[in-house]
Design a protein around this motif. Structure first.
Motif, mmCIF file in Angstrom:
data_model
loop_
_atom_site.group_PDB
_atom_site.id
_atom_site.type_symbol
_atom_site.label_atom_id
_atom_site.label_comp_id
_atom_site.label_asym_id
_atom_site.label_seq_id
_atom_site.Cartn_x
_atom_site.Cartn_y
_atom_site.Cartn_z
ATOM 1 N N ALA A 72 0.836 -1.203 0.000
ATOM 2 C CA ALA A 72 0.000 0.000 0.000
ATOM 3 C C ALA A 72 0.866 1.246 0.000
ATOM 4 C CB ALA A 72 -0.911 0.000 1.221
ATOM 5 N N CYS A 73 2.010 1.155 0.657
ATOM 6 C CA CYS A 73 2.906 2.307 0.760
ATOM 7 C C CYS A 73 4.300 1.771 1.049
ATOM 8 C CB CYS A 73 2.422 3.211 1.900
ATOM 9 S SG CYS A 73 3.544 4.543 2.297
ATOM 10 N N VAL A 74 5.308 2.301 0.351
ATOM 11 C CA VAL A 74 6.687 1.859 0.557
ATOM 12 C C VAL A 74 7.545 3.062 0.909
ATOM 13 C CG1 VAL A 74 8.700 0.722 -0.464
ATOM 14 C CG2 VAL A 74 6.394 0.018 -1.141
ATOM 15 N N ILE A 75 8.322 2.952 1.993
ATOM 16 C CA ILE A 75 9.182 4.058 2.409
ATOM 17 C C ILE A 75 10.611 3.549 2.527
ATOM 18 C CG2 ILE A 75 9.480 5.919 4.078
ATOM 19 C CD1 ILE A 75 6.632 4.948 5.180
ATOM 20 N N TYR A 77 14.633 4.255 3.467
ATOM 21 C CA TYR A 77 15.464 5.118 4.306
ATOM 22 C C TYR A 77 16.928 4.826 4.005
ATOM 23 C CZ TYR A 77 11.174 5.406 7.140
ATOM 24 O OH TYR A 77 9.884 5.594 7.579
ATOM 25 N N ILE A 79 21.197 6.779 4.257
ATOM 26 C CA ILE A 79 22.013 7.896 4.700
ATOM 27 C C ILE A 79 22.647 8.653 3.525
ATOM 28 C CG2 ILE A 79 24.202 6.628 4.906
ATOM 29 C CD1 ILE A 79 24.511 7.947 7.704
ATOM 30 N N GLU A 85 18.981 9.394 -4.852
ATOM 31 C CA GLU A 85 18.691 9.971 -6.172
ATOM 32 C C GLU A 85 18.544 8.857 -7.201
ATOM 33 O OE1 GLU A 85 21.776 12.885 -6.631
ATOM 34 O OE2 GLU A 85 20.679 14.361 -5.449
ATOM 35 N N THR A 88 15.224 7.250 -6.702
ATOM 36 C CA THR A 88 14.166 8.068 -7.289
ATOM 37 C C THR A 88 14.038 7.776 -8.786
ATOM 38 O OG1 THR A 88 14.567 9.840 -5.687
ATOM 39 C CG2 THR A 88 13.326 10.429 -7.653
ATOM 40 N N GLU A 97 5.580 4.092 -6.863
ATOM 41 C CA GLU A 97 5.614 5.178 -5.900
ATOM 42 C C GLU A 97 6.417 4.723 -4.693
ATOM 43 O OE1 GLU A 97 3.484 8.089 -6.732
ATOM 44 O OE2 GLU A 97 5.165 8.744 -5.488
ATOM 45 N N ASP A 99 8.282 6.522 -1.236
ATOM 46 C CA ASP A 99 8.706 7.685 -0.456
ATOM 47 C C ASP A 99 10.103 7.415 0.065
ATOM 48 O OD1 ASP A 99 5.513 7.758 0.024
ATOM 49 O OD2 ASP A 99 6.383 9.741 0.251
ATOM 50 N N LEU A 100 10.938 8.446 0.072
ATOM 51 C CA LEU A 100 12.321 8.263 0.510
ATOM 52 C C LEU A 100 12.674 9.256 1.609
ATOM 53 C CD1 LEU A 100 13.910 7.900 -3.035
ATOM 54 C CD2 LEU A 100 13.571 6.063 -1.378
ATOM 55 N N VAL A 101 13.480 8.814 2.572
ATOM 56 C CA VAL A 101 13.917 9.671 3.672
ATOM 57 C C VAL A 101 15.426 9.527 3.818
ATOM 58 C CG1 VAL A 101 13.747 10.137 6.155
ATOM 59 C CG2 VAL A 101 11.724 9.361 4.887
ATOM 60 N N GLN A 102 16.140 10.667 3.871
ATOM 61 C CA GLN A 102 17.580 10.618 4.109
ATOM 62 C C GLN A 102 17.822 10.734 5.612
ATOM 63 O OE1 GLN A 102 19.916 13.773 2.415
ATOM 64 N NE2 GLN A 102 21.845 12.670 2.730
ATOM 65 N N CYS A 103 18.502 9.763 6.190
ATOM 66 C CA CYS A 103 18.695 9.773 7.639
ATOM 67 C C CYS A 103 19.727 8.732 8.039
ATOM 68 C CB CYS A 103 17.382 9.433 8.331
ATOM 69 S SG CYS A 103 16.835 7.751 7.976
ATOM 70 N N ARG B 2 5.117 12.239 1.466
ATOM 71 C CA ARG B 2 3.659 12.270 1.677
ATOM 72 C C ARG B 2 3.374 12.337 3.162
ATOM 73 N NH1 ARG B 2 1.517 7.430 -2.001
ATOM 74 N NH2 ARG B 2 3.248 6.310 -1.042
ATOM 75 N N VAL B 5 4.212 9.589 5.681
ATOM 76 C CA VAL B 5 5.604 9.580 6.153
ATOM 77 C C VAL B 5 5.784 10.637 7.239
ATOM 78 C CG1 VAL B 5 8.022 9.910 5.474
ATOM 79 C CG2 VAL B 5 6.449 8.772 3.932
ATOM 80 N N PHE B 41 -7.740 -0.557 3.730
ATOM 81 C CA PHE B 41 -6.454 -0.010 4.153
ATOM 82 C C PHE B 41 -6.660 1.309 4.888
ATOM 83 C CE2 PHE B 41 -2.079 0.944 4.295
ATOM 84 C CZ PHE B 41 -1.899 2.256 3.883
ATOM 85 N N LEU B 88 -2.174 10.225 0.987
ATOM 86 C CA LEU B 88 -1.400 9.532 -0.038
ATOM 87 C C LEU B 88 -1.193 10.280 -1.351
ATOM 88 C CD1 LEU B 88 -3.130 6.056 0.431
ATOM 89 C CD2 LEU B 88 -0.836 6.655 1.194
ATOM 90 N N GLY B 111 11.495 16.061 -2.964
ATOM 91 C CA GLY B 111 10.608 15.131 -2.276
ATOM 92 C C GLY B 111 11.249 14.334 -1.154
ATOM 93 N N VAL B 112 12.551 14.523 -0.909
ATOM 94 C CA VAL B 112 13.241 13.732 0.105
ATOM 95 C C VAL B 112 13.604 14.602 1.318
ATOM 96 C CG1 VAL B 112 15.254 12.281 0.583
ATOM 97 C CG2 VAL B 112 14.227 12.271 -1.699
ATOM 98 N N PRO B 113 13.047 14.297 2.485
ATOM 99 C CA PRO B 113 13.451 15.042 3.675
ATOM 100 C C PRO B 113 14.829 14.580 4.134
ATOM 101 C CG PRO B 113 11.740 13.433 4.227
ATOM 102 C CD PRO B 113 11.983 13.320 2.760
ATOM 103 N N ASN B 114 15.659 15.532 4.575
ATOM 104 C CA ASN B 114 16.979 15.212 5.089
ATOM 105 C C ASN B 114 16.951 15.330 6.605
ATOM 106 O OD1 ASN B 114 19.617 15.046 5.866
ATOM 107 N ND2 ASN B 114 20.401 16.551 4.407
ATOM 108 N N MET B 115 16.925 14.178 7.293
ATOM 109 C CA MET B 115 16.825 14.166 8.741
ATOM 110 C C MET B 115 18.195 13.979 9.409
ATOM 111 S SD MET B 115 13.583 14.550 8.756
ATOM 112 C CE MET B 115 13.347 14.549 10.514
ATOM 113 N N LEU B 116 19.259 14.110 8.645
ATOM 114 C CA LEU B 116 20.591 13.922 9.232
ATOM 115 C C LEU B 116 20.894 15.041 10.213
ATOM 116 C CD1 LEU B 116 22.702 12.860 6.115
ATOM 117 C CD2 LEU B 116 22.048 11.424 8.043
#
Lengths: 209, 122
Positions: A72-75, A77, A79, A85, A88, A97, A99-103, B2, B5, B41, B88, B111-116
């Motif tokens: 339903a949703c993929v995220i 993560y 560093i 990139e 993406t 689709e 979602d990506l998070v840099q951490c 989104r 997240v 869902f 969504l 579209g990418v948050p940087n949480m570092l």
């Protein structure tokens, strides 16, 4: 989607252009990635219509597989910005689709009454930064509400099982299968042209809080 | 990024107490409407989502249709459609996530948050 079809699609993904040895950046090959996610869905129902997180997603191979299997949703993560990139681009290429998070996943605190159902990951093995594999597992077990799928060296099997059950709140810790991980000669210090190492595909179930 | 997240992200700077939610400063929002509408869902998610964070986040991104409170009883089709859209289909492409306690801005780019964290924040 059939396994062969999934494997074929994953084989088209772009991988690390400048792999960073300190982060243990190795691509997850389509053979392992497709089997891992296919099993997670077909044997356990952990992917379709679920919220799936990919820890240390790199170029997004596991994330893409989860998406192709109708999560339903993929995220994802990671560093490293360059990898994200590429992830993406891969998502755009396959029209999925993600979602990506840099951490730094070992420092990230995710809230959310267990919004994430399943964590899938191919974490660092801990050959560069000692204990990295355990840190990733610990983080995953805090976030997943249903299951964690992870790859670890077979040589660490007893250690992983003990830590998961005793320290990381696992209700169960099972090796689903043993795989051979083909590592092509990526780095100058690799002497042999190719090396394959024995890895275990694990499934962990967290205890409900 | 989104809002599903955003509903999980916290400020993990050492010592911060009020770490959730992060306030959204939106510079560029994109709407992508190809996400499958799945009522099972959505009902499942309703129990897990921090509602106020979702409403405020959606407002910051220009969507004001969500009610202040999620329905107590049976959710109507029109409510689920709005929930689906906010959760969504709204994408923050450029902007920041701001810690409510310290004011620290976590940038969102492409579209990418940087949480570092910086060294002194760990």
């Amino acid at each position: 989607m059939k396994l062969k079809q999934l494997e074929g699609l994953l084989g088209d993904l772009q991988q690390f252009s400048n792999p960073n040895v300190e982060l243990e950046q190795y691509p997850t090959g389509p053979h392992i990635a497709s089997r891992m996610l296919f099993t997670a869905e077909n044997s356990y129902g952990d992917i379709t219509d679920k919220v799936v997180a990919d820890f240390g997603c790199g170029c997004g191979t596991l994330s893409t597989a989860a998406s192709l299997l109708d999560a339903a949703c993929v995220i994802g993560y990671d560093i490293d910005l360059q990898s994200l990139e590429t992830a993406t681009l891969n998502a755009e290429e396959l029209e999925v689709e993600i979602d990506l998070v840099q951490c730094d996943i070992t420092k990230l605190e995710l809230k959310g009454h267990q919004i994430v159902d399943t964590v899938v990951m191919n974490p660092p093995f801990g050959t560069r930064k000692k204990g990295a594999d355990m840190e990733f597992l610990s983080a995953a077990m805090k976030v997943a509400s249903q299951a964690v799928y992870s790859l670890h060296k077979t040589s660490t099997r007893e250690h992983i099982k003990r830590a998961a059950l005793r320290d990381f709140n696992a209700k169960s810790a099972e090796v689903i299968c043993e795989l051979r991980y083909d590592l092509p000669k990526l780095y100058k210090f690799h002497k042999r042209k190719e090396v394959d190492i024995a890895v275990d595909l694990w499934r962990f179930e967290p205890r409900q809080n | 990024m989104r809002l599903i997240v955003h509903n999980m992200l916290t400020c993990n700077i050492k010592g911060v107490v009020n770490k959730f939610p992060l306030r959204i400063e939106a510079e560029k929002v994109v709407i992508k409407k190809e996400v499958d509408f799945n009522t099972d869902f959505l009902r499942h998610m309703l129990a897990k989502i921090e509602w106020k964070a979702l409403v405020d986040g959606a407002r910051s991104m220009g969507y004001t249709e969500l009610p202040d409170h999620a329905p107590e009883a049976e959710e109507s089709y029109s409510f689920l459609k709005k929930f689906h859209h906010a959760l969504l289909e709204l994408h923050l492409e450029e902007g920041s996530l701001v810690c409510q306690e310290t004011g620290r801005k976590f940038p969102v780019e492409k579209g990418v948050p940087n949480m570092l964290l910086h060294e002194d924040e760990v």
